[in-house]
Design a protein around this motif. Structure first.
Motif, short mmCIF file in Angstrom:
data_model
loop_
_atom_site.label_atom_id
_atom_site.label_comp_id
_atom_site.label_asym_id
_atom_site.label_seq_id
_atom_site.Cartn_x
_atom_site.Cartn_y
_atom_site.Cartn_z
N THR A 16 -15.17 -9.80 59.73
CA THR A 16 -14.54 -8.80 60.22
C THR A 16 -13.66 -8.15 60.44
O THR A 16 -13.42 -7.74 59.55
CB THR A 16 -14.72 -8.66 60.28
N GLU A 397 -7.91 -0.30 63.67
CA GLU A 397 -9.54 -0.14 62.82
C GLU A 397 -9.95 1.38 64.13
O GLU A 397 -10.71 1.67 64.67
CB GLU A 397 -9.91 -0.79 63.96
N ASP A 459 -6.64 0.09 55.20
CA ASP A 459 -8.44 -0.78 55.37
C ASP A 459 -8.44 -1.60 54.20
O ASP A 459 -9.05 -2.65 55.16
CB ASP A 459 -9.22 0.51 55.12
N LYS A 463 -9.92 -5.66 55.69
CA LYS A 463 -11.52 -6.36 55.60
C LYS A 463 -11.09 -7.21 54.77
O LYS A 463 -12.28 -8.31 55.15
CB LYS A 463 -11.89 -4.88 54.33
N ARG A 464 -10.65 -7.25 53.78
CA ARG A 464 -10.33 -8.63 53.19
C ARG A 464 -9.59 -10.17 53.89
O ARG A 464 -10.19 -11.10 53.84
CB ARG A 464 -9.46 -8.37 51.96
#
Length: 623
Positions: A16, A397, A459, A463-464
């Motif tokens: 995360t 973010e 984004d 996330k990855r």
């Protein structure tokens, strides 16, 4: 996160959050029971089945069989029920179930139930007491009340801690306190509570684990053992990761160091320790870094992961020089600084011209912790949805923040209009003045939509790669595709056709012949619609589009400046990507040769440089 005198116990996520992102040091313990031989297993099951058949025939109802406790399929969770031999108890599900006439089949049926399967999976994620059952003993120094020896028997049972049942209970309670981030003060007078709750328990009568004892066992017992256990596991090549940030309690910078290593057939990332520092020059960082990792064998250090301030780059140079002298020319493998930090800073550089962050902060601050204004807002707008807080150091973010801002903007306009009509009191704050000024800007919605559009582009990548998994083989391809997706918005397609990853980092964006006209750049559907809905001149629209192009140019230039794609090792690691292996195995072989040669030259592998030399390998270094 709680510091245990050099060891921090952190509960595990996610994959995360951060950019460093946090883990539990107590979640990796495993217990392996000796496997039964097929003949013995078959023999035992045959006997058990025969017993069940006899019991079912003669008595009509099966009773609990102690031989089940020796079966590895049930021994970890099965217990007999006192005073009832026709039932069994599952320690994971915390429930009793009838044996009926099924016998061992009742156990197998329960093991297949959904609740039991979930409980088994949960057990694998929590702290395993058996992790600490390999050392002979742990002796706590200090006063006699806390000097009891913490015996760690080498056993497959749960009798892990202490020479007495009370000490085992105290250690387990300390572990519970730490792993759940509870306050030490919360354990004051806990012994009285336990004695009241369990008056018939001998353990409760002698249990004493207040604030001081909790701290003492944690600091001088568990922390020391856990760190030694970690050091013993880092026996092969490893990577160190560090970051420094302000500790608001001590008012000093906190240097946190993690170690990533291979153990039990997988990669582990574990917290190693922290140092509190005042000055943070490159020499200061190197000094405290060495103090924190002095128990590790630096000759096995492969690389150092860090973010990208110039002081960290200077630190890396000094460390390289020291290791070169200490280990006969050995060099660390460089893969650049943290790519996520680079992207956050690049995105910030692209939108600093509009001061969007000032508006987003003001929207949140105006109503945050001000009940009167919140009530006025709800009364006027009939909405209870409020702006979110803006994150100033991780700009990417803020996608949910700008999306919420677009959602509540009509309501904010109603609120501002009500203040102007003097239906509501004027807040008289800088935040309100900022919002009032933004309301007069006809391009404010277009700016917010453009911000959201570009943030959505980044984004999926964030996330990855905000994970502890080893994803280096995929970084070059994904980062190159991310840069291309930005460039396609304002760079001509023919310029990007067949461009290599290394060429992406050198693309000159000052050449106007490579760029699209401002009228043709892609600013996103939301921004296009916002422009059409505003009644402004074509000149203002053209200026806005030029600003968008300049922002995109600033983003790409910032990414190019410290891009991991500049490093050959990052590009060559793509040979470990299974999709590349399938599509072009010959290319992967050549890249692997280059990669091996890099490690040989850095003296990270044995065999000599000639073992990794390839006559055709240099061509793939530019990919």
């Amino acid at each position: 996160m709680r510091n245990l005198g050099g060891i921090t116990l952190v509960s595990q996520r996610s994959r995360t959050t951060s950019s460093m992102r946090q883990h539990t040091d107590l979640s990796e313990g495993r217990s392996q029971k000796p496997a039964r031989t097929p003949n013995k297993l078959y023999h035992t099951e045959s006997i058990l089945s025969l017993i069940e058949i006899i019991l079912a025939i003669t008595m009509g109802k099966c009773t609990f069989n102690d031989l089940w406790l020796e079966d590895c399929a049930f021994s970890s969770w099965l217990k007999p029920v006192a005073n009832n031999r026709y039932q069994a108890y599952c320690t994971l599900c915390k429930k009793m179930f009838e044996l009926s006439s099924l016998g061992i089949k009742a156990l197998k049926s329960h093991a297949k139930s959904e609740k039991h399967i979930v409980a088994v999976k949960g057990l694998k994620r929590v702290q395993a007491i058996r992790q600490f059952c390999s050392a002979p003993s742990l002796t706590l120094p200090g006063p006699s009340t806390a000097r009891d020896s913490v015996s760690v028997a080498s056993s497959a049972t749960h009798s892990g801690f202490g020479s007495t049942s009370t000490l085992k209970a105290e250690v387990l309670w300390v572990l519970n306190t730490v792993t759940k981030h509870q306050s030490y003060n919360g354990n004051e007078d806990i012994a009285k509570l336990f004695r009241t709750m369990f008056p018939d328990s001998d353990i409760a009568k002698t249990f004493t684990c207040g604030k001081d004892k909790t701290s003492y066992i944690t600091r001088f017992g568990l922390a020391d053992y856990i760190k030694k256990d970690l050091i013993s596991k880092v026996s092969g090549p490893y990577v160190l990761m560090f970051d420094e940030s302000l500790n608001h309690t001590s008012k000093k910078k906190q240097l946190d160091i993690y170690v990533r290593f291979w153990n039990d057939d997988k990669v582990h990332s574990r917290y190693l320790g922290s140092h509190f520092i005042g000055h943070s020059t490159a020499q200061d960082l190197l000094k405290h870094f060495k103090e924190c990792v002095q128990q590790l064998n630096l000759s096995r250090l492969v690389s150092v992961s860090m973010d990208g301030p110039n002081v960290n780059l200077k630190f890396f140079e000094l460390l390289q020089s020291d290791l070169n002298e200490m280990y006969g020319g050995a060099q660390l493998v460089s893969v650049g600084s943290c790519g996520l930090h680079t992207l956050h800073n690049a995105f910030k550089a692209g939108f600093s011209m509009w001061q969007v962050e000032k508006l987003l902060r003001a929207m949140h601050i105006l109503f945050n912790n001000v009940p009167a204004r919140r009530e006025d807002y709800v009364t006027v707008t009939k909405s209870s949805v409020f702006p979110l807080s803006f994150c100033g150091h991780r700009w990417l973010e803020n996608l949910p923040v700008v999306e919420r801002a677009l959602e509540v903007w009509p309501s904010l306009q109603l609120y501002v209009d009500a203040v102007k009509r003097k239906e509501l009191p004027n807040p008289g704050t800088g935040s309100y003045d900022t919002i009032e000024a933004a309301q007069k800007d006809p391009l404010i919605l277009a700016k917010l939509h453009f911000f959201a559009t570009i943030a959505r582009t980044f984004d999926p990548f964030l996330k990855r790669y905000q994970t502890d998994e080893p994803v280096m083989p995929f970084l070059a391809k994904d980062l190159a595709e991310l840069i291309k997706s930005i460039l396609r918005r304002f760079v001509k397609r023919e310029v990007l056709q067949d461009i290599t990853k290394l060429q992406l980092t050198k693309l000159d964006l000052s050449e106007k012949k490579n760029l699209l006209l401002p009228q043709k750049i892609d600013i996103g559907l939301g921004a296009d619609k916002a422009l059409k809905d505003t009644k402004i001149s074509d000149l203002r629209v053209l200026e806005f589009r030029r600003d968008c192009m300049q922002g995109l140019t600033n983003i790409v230039r910032k990414v190019q400046e410290k891009s991991p794609l500049k490093y050959a090792t990052v590009r060559q690691m793509a040979c470990l990507d299974p999709s590349n292996m399938f599509r072009d195995p010959d290319r992967c072989k050549e890249q692997m040769k280059c990669l091996v040669q890099t490690f040989l030259q850095a003296k990270q592998l044995a065999g000599g440089v000639s073992a990794g030399r390839s006559s055709s390998g240099r061509g793939f270094d530019q990919s």
